[in-house]
Enzyme design. Structure first.
Site, PDB file in Angstrom:
ATOM      1  N   SER A  90     -56.033 120.393  -5.372  1.00  0.00           N
ATOM      2  CA  SER A  90     -54.922 120.183  -4.356  1.00  0.00           C
ATOM      3  C   SER A  90     -54.223 118.859  -4.720  1.00  0.00           C
ATOM      4  O   SER A  90     -54.728 118.221  -5.853  1.00  0.00           O
ATOM      5  CB  SER A  90     -55.714 119.685  -2.788  1.00  0.00           C
ATOM      6  OG  SER A  90     -55.135 119.073  -2.129  1.00  0.00           O
ATOM      7  N   TYR A 134     -62.672 115.957   1.380  1.00  0.00           N
ATOM      8  CA  TYR A 134     -61.980 116.676   0.593  1.00  0.00           C
ATOM      9  C   TYR A 134     -61.409 116.348  -0.555  1.00  0.00           C
ATOM     10  O   TYR A 134     -61.414 117.009  -1.451  1.00  0.00           O
ATOM     11  CB  TYR A 134     -60.619 117.064   1.571  1.00  0.00           C
ATOM     12  CG  TYR A 134     -59.877 118.296   1.268  1.00  0.00           C
ATOM     13  CD1 TYR A 134     -60.267 119.692   1.268  1.00  0.00           C
ATOM     14  CD2 TYR A 134     -58.376 117.961   0.816  1.00  0.00           C
ATOM     15  CE1 TYR A 134     -59.593 120.632   0.933  1.00  0.00           C
ATOM     16  CE2 TYR A 134     -57.542 119.291   0.699  1.00  0.00           C
ATOM     17  CZ  TYR A 134     -58.284 120.386   0.435  1.00  0.00           C
ATOM     18  OH  TYR A 134     -57.476 121.587   0.223  1.00  0.00           O
TER      19      TYR A 134
END
Length: 283
Positions: free
Chosen positions: A142, A155
């Protein structure tokens, strides 16, 4: 990997978003597909769409956080198709929470899917990729694997881990001269349901409103993301950035180094205060 015709591809998280878009793109290129997702109903829809292209497509309901299940899945795919050329470890979840407020259960949930799911898929399928003589592994990180962001510590942890794991593996494949390309993908905002299905977003305001705002600011469609990913595989790119926001996330730490943290924190605080004033974030 110069082309995808007559190859066998494995895609996790294929029930929606980037996973579904990758499956459809590959189906159009004549790639046989082994598709998995934890959501069997969503996966069924993807499989039916892919079968319209006339390619062999099999579905496997799978929880990528379950190591034994992933290894059994790898054995089943090799048995069903005879070989594996491309693996995309795409399945992922999201969590919005500060470190102080985050529960261990939520932290482990994100790590188990977003990092361990990638590691499980890599380890389970790597022997088959090597055996194929022309393999490629794609792990989805990401932009949060490029920069730390307040409220995204779990995350960030998973996506930074995916990046380090994948970059080390790429070098190992080159050193050993194994016929396997390795790419790490860093998507920016993609118009998927990851925020709608995320945990902890209520801290940022009404969950549906947060998901709607994300949909508005997400710059890239899953279809476009799939095209960029497969183009990167064709060129054996080590790092695949998706969207102008991803290029920005990649550039900022290069330019300002760790000082980006001192710049980002005040902007995050201003965003929270603005949300409270407008009533989007409840007091």
């Amino acid at each position: 990997m110069r082309n995808f015709a007559d190859k066998v591809a494995v895609v996790t998280g294929a029930g929606s978003g980037i996973g579904r878009a990758l499956a459809l793109n590959l189906a159009g290129r004549g790639t046989a597909l082994a598709l998995s997702d934890i959501d069997g109903h969503a996966l069924k829809d993807t499989v039916e769409l892919c079968k319209n292209s006339g390619v062999r497509t099999l579905s496997y309901e799978l929880d990528v956080s379950d190591r034994a299940a992933v290894y059994a899945h790898a054995d089943a795919v090799v048995s069903d198709f005879g070989r594996v050329n491309l693996v995309v470890n795409n399945a992922g979840v999201a969590l919005g929470a500060d470190v102080l407020d985050m529960t261990w259960d939520d932290f482990e949930w994100v790590m188990n899917v977003d990092f361990w799911g990638v590691a499980h898929g890599t380890k389970a399928f790597l022997p088959a990729l090597i055996e194929s003589g022309e393999g490629h592994l794609v792990n989805i990180s990401s932009v949060f694997g490029l920069m730390g962001v307040p409220g995204q510590s779990a995350y960030n942890s998973a996506k930074f881990a995916v990046r380090g794991f994948t970059e080390a593996l790429r070098q190992e494949m080159k050193i050993a001269r194994h016929p396997v390309g390795v790419s790490c993908v860093h998507p920016g905002g993609i118009k998927t349901n990851i925020v709608a299905n995320a945990r902890g977003m209520d801290a940022l305001g009404d969950h549906d409103e947060v998901a709607r705002r994300f949909e508005q600011i997400a710059l890239t469609t899953p279809t476009r993301a799939a095209k960029v990913i497969l183009g990167g595989v064709e060129r054996n790119k080590a790092r695949i950035l998706i969207g102008p926001d991803a290029r920005g996330f990649d550039l900022i730490p290069r330019v300002v180094g760790p000082r980006y943290q001192d710049l980002l924190a005040p902007l995050h605080r201003l965003g929270i205060e603005a949300g409270k004033r407008t009533g989007v974030i409840k007091h």
